[in-house]
Design a protein around this motif. Structure first.
Motif, PDB file in Angstrom:
ATOM      1  N   SER A 135       0.757  -1.113  -0.054  1.00 36.40           N
ATOM      2  CA  SER A 135       0.040   0.120  -0.030  1.00 36.40           C
ATOM      3  C   SER A 135       0.970   1.431  -0.141  1.00 36.40           C
ATOM      4  CB  SER A 135      -0.786  -0.135   1.106  1.00 36.40           C
ATOM      5  OG  SER A 135      -1.788   1.200   1.206  1.00 36.40           O
ATOM      6  N   SER A 136       1.832   1.328   0.951  1.00 37.14           N
ATOM      7  CA  SER A 136       2.720   2.508   0.835  1.00 37.14           C
ATOM      8  C   SER A 136       3.613   2.603  -0.291  1.00 37.14           C
ATOM      9  CB  SER A 136       3.677   2.275   2.154  1.00 37.14           C
ATOM     10  OG  SER A 136       4.538   1.065   2.183  1.00 37.14           O
ATOM     11  N   LEU A 137       4.101   1.549  -0.816  1.00 34.74           N
ATOM     12  CA  LEU A 137       4.728   1.736  -2.023  1.00 34.74           C
ATOM     13  C   LEU A 137       3.892   2.356  -3.310  1.00 34.74           C
ATOM     14  CD1 LEU A 137       7.608   1.160  -3.424  1.00 34.74           C
ATOM     15  CD2 LEU A 137       6.704  -0.890  -4.155  1.00 34.74           C
ATOM     16  N   ASP A 138       2.631   1.684  -3.304  1.00 33.98           N
ATOM     17  CA  ASP A 138       1.824   2.050  -4.596  1.00 33.98           C
ATOM     18  C   ASP A 138       1.254   3.384  -4.459  1.00 33.98           C
ATOM     19  OD1 ASP A 138      -0.517   0.840  -6.688  1.00 33.98           O
ATOM     20  OD2 ASP A 138      -1.593   2.058  -5.154  1.00 33.98           O
ATOM     21  N   SER A 139       1.129   4.122  -3.248  1.00 36.34           N
ATOM     22  CA  SER A 139       0.784   5.336  -2.903  1.00 36.34           C
ATOM     23  C   SER A 139       1.948   6.255  -3.363  1.00 36.34           C
ATOM     24  CB  SER A 139       0.540   5.542  -1.265  1.00 36.34           C
ATOM     25  OG  SER A 139       0.276   7.071  -1.208  1.00 36.34           O
ATOM     26  N   LEU A 140       3.140   5.828  -3.141  1.00 36.21           N
ATOM     27  CA  LEU A 140       4.255   6.721  -3.506  1.00 36.21           C
ATOM     28  C   LEU A 140       4.535   6.494  -4.892  1.00 36.21           C
ATOM     29  CD1 LEU A 140       7.774   6.776  -1.929  1.00 36.21           C
ATOM     30  CD2 LEU A 140       7.661   6.390  -4.488  1.00 36.21           C
ATOM     31  N   LEU A 141       4.365   5.574  -5.753  1.00 34.67           N
ATOM     32  CA  LEU A 141       4.639   5.315  -7.406  1.00 34.67           C
ATOM     33  C   LEU A 141       3.534   6.055  -8.026  1.00 34.67           C
ATOM     34  CD1 LEU A 141       5.840   1.439  -7.505  1.00 34.67           C
ATOM     35  CD2 LEU A 141       7.125   3.766  -7.850  1.00 34.67           C
ATOM     36  N   ASN A 142       2.470   6.281  -7.378  1.00 40.18           N
ATOM     37  CA  ASN A 142       1.066   6.685  -8.110  1.00 40.18           C
ATOM     38  C   ASN A 142       0.933   8.328  -7.905  1.00 40.18           C
ATOM     39  OD1 ASN A 142      -0.121   4.837  -9.894  1.00 40.18           O
ATOM     40  ND2 ASN A 142       0.168   3.618  -8.048  1.00 40.18           N
ATOM     41  N   ASN A 143       1.888   8.757  -7.088  1.00 38.08           N
ATOM     42  CA  ASN A 143       1.622  10.258  -6.522  1.00 38.08           C
ATOM     43  C   ASN A 143       2.309  11.333  -7.432  1.00 38.08           C
ATOM     44  OD1 ASN A 143       1.219  12.651  -5.175  1.00 38.08           O
ATOM     45  ND2 ASN A 143       1.846  11.839  -3.056  1.00 38.08           N
ATOM     46  N   CYS A 144       1.406  12.134  -8.259  1.00 39.30           N
ATOM     47  CA  CYS A 144       1.967  13.133  -9.233  1.00 39.30           C
ATOM     48  C   CYS A 144       2.807  14.086  -8.290  1.00 39.30           C
ATOM     49  CB  CYS A 144       0.887  13.715 -10.136  1.00 39.30           C
ATOM     50  SG  CYS A 144      -0.412  14.689  -9.091  1.00 39.30           S
TER      51      CYS A 144
END
Length: 372
Positions: free
Chosen positions: A155-164
């Motif tokens: 979850s934390s990695l997905d949030s980082l990679l998709n944050n513009c």
């Protein structure tokens, strides 16, 4: 009739529907709301009219204030400043002044080690093509603390990679009340509002790679999928629950189909460094469990024993609370009335120590009934 005195009528409620509902409920219990500052009698036609006008004006003020506040926040976001919310990992907030000298919050690069880690993660995902589990396993193996916990997870990695925000853009008003997503037409995206940490080409390339992956563990299924044993199966390796996931396969001829499995949540979120359990085919495990349940429960002796236990519990409750299933609710309501009477007695001059003792006994009785 008892009274509730309020300092100002607009403090009671700024929603007219709620105000009418609350006053109606209080009136049924013999309680009338009166204002200290607004002198009127709500029982007269003139007082009724005045009270309605005050409620409408209060609700108008509340709605207008919300509209003006939202307008100001949209203007602030359009200028690239922050309206609050969680600061992305690798950034910090700094106070900067605009042309008029008014200060606002703006994102600036954080500590060097966080900035370097953000760039490393995007390099692993975009340039080296690693998936989320592989990256999470690497970070946790090195003991790198996560953004909001001691370990990284999916979850934390997905949030980082998709944050513009990492390419210098700022997104606002994406989520509304209850953390639900607003319509995309309400989103406010302002490009190049702060210093980026990642190249835009790398960010977009990583997104394209993610869209092409076949493992749809976070995608919304085309139709509702039932997992009868979701979070009921516990992993023997790490102790986490198993959750359902859909995986899409495509043959060389272009034919595609879905396979549904249960996977350990520890493996999905933190990779093989935490758990190496394999996936379990949904149809096989559910059929095995249902067959075991049928073999144990669906027999004449088991069904008779189950029926006897259910009837015994029903009879025990009837002996305790009578034939009326609402009897316990009526007892609770009666206790609340008695407690309220003791509080009133304290106000009328009765010995507080005696009242407190009776109130404590009633609260204990109420606790037992509520637990039941």
């Amino acid at each position: 009739m008892d009274f509730i005195l309020v300092h100002k009528l607009d403090r009671f409620s700024r929603n007219r529907e709620e105000s009418i509902l609350f006053k109606s409920l209080l009136r049924k219990h013999g309680v009338q709301v009166k204002s200290i500052t607004e002198h009127y009698d709500p029982e007269t036609p003139q007082g009724f009219l005045y009270e309605g006008m005050i409620e409408v004006i209060n609700q108008f003020y509340s709605m207008n204030l919300a509209t003006e506040t939202m307008k100001g926040m949209k203007e602030t976001a359009a200028r690239g400043y922050c309206n609050g919310g969680r600061v992305p990992y690798g950034y910090r907030l700094a106070r900067v002044a605009d042309a008029s000298g008014r200060e606002h919050s703006k994102l600036v690069p954080g500590p060097d080690h966080e900035v370097a880690l953000v760039r490393e993660i995007f390099d692993l995902a975009g340039n080296q093509g690693l998936g989320a589990k592989s990256i999470v396993s690497r970070l946790n193996a090195r003991g790198v603390p996560g953004p909001f916990s001691r370990r990284w997870n999916h979850s934390s990695l997905d949030s980082l990679l998709n944050n513009c925000a990492y390419v210098g853009d700022r997104m606002w008003n994406k989520r509304g009340k209850g953390k639900r997503f607003n319509d995309e037409s309400q989103w406010i995206l302002v490009p190049n509002t702060h210093e980026p940490l990642v190249d835009r080409d790398l960010f977009e390339r990583r997104r394209e790679q993610a869209r092409g992956r076949t493992f749809l563990d976070r995608a919304t299924p085309r139709k509702p999928v039932r997992y009868l044993l979701a979070r009921l199966i516990r992993c023997a390796h790490c102790g986490n629950n198993f959750v359902g996931r859909r995986q899409k396969y495509t043959s060389r001829s272009g034919e595609s189909w879905d396979i549904y499995r249960y996977y350990c949540n520890g493996y999905l979120s933190q990779g093989t460094s935490v758990c190496k359990a394999l996936g379990i085919h949904r149809d096989w495990v559910e059929a095995a469990v249902l067959e075991a349940v049928r073999a144990r429960v669906c027999t004449p002796d088991s069904l008779a024993s189950l029926e006897a236990r259910v009837r015994a519990k029903i009879e025990a409750r009837r002996r305790t609370y009578g034939q009326n299933p609402k009897a316990i609710d009526q007892k609770l309501a009666a206790i609340d009335r008695r407690i309220e009477n003791y509080y009133r007695a304290i106000g009328d001059g009765l010995d507080p120590a005696v009242c407190r003792q009776h109130i404590a006994e009633l609260q204990e009785e109420k606790g037992k009934l509520s637990e039941e």
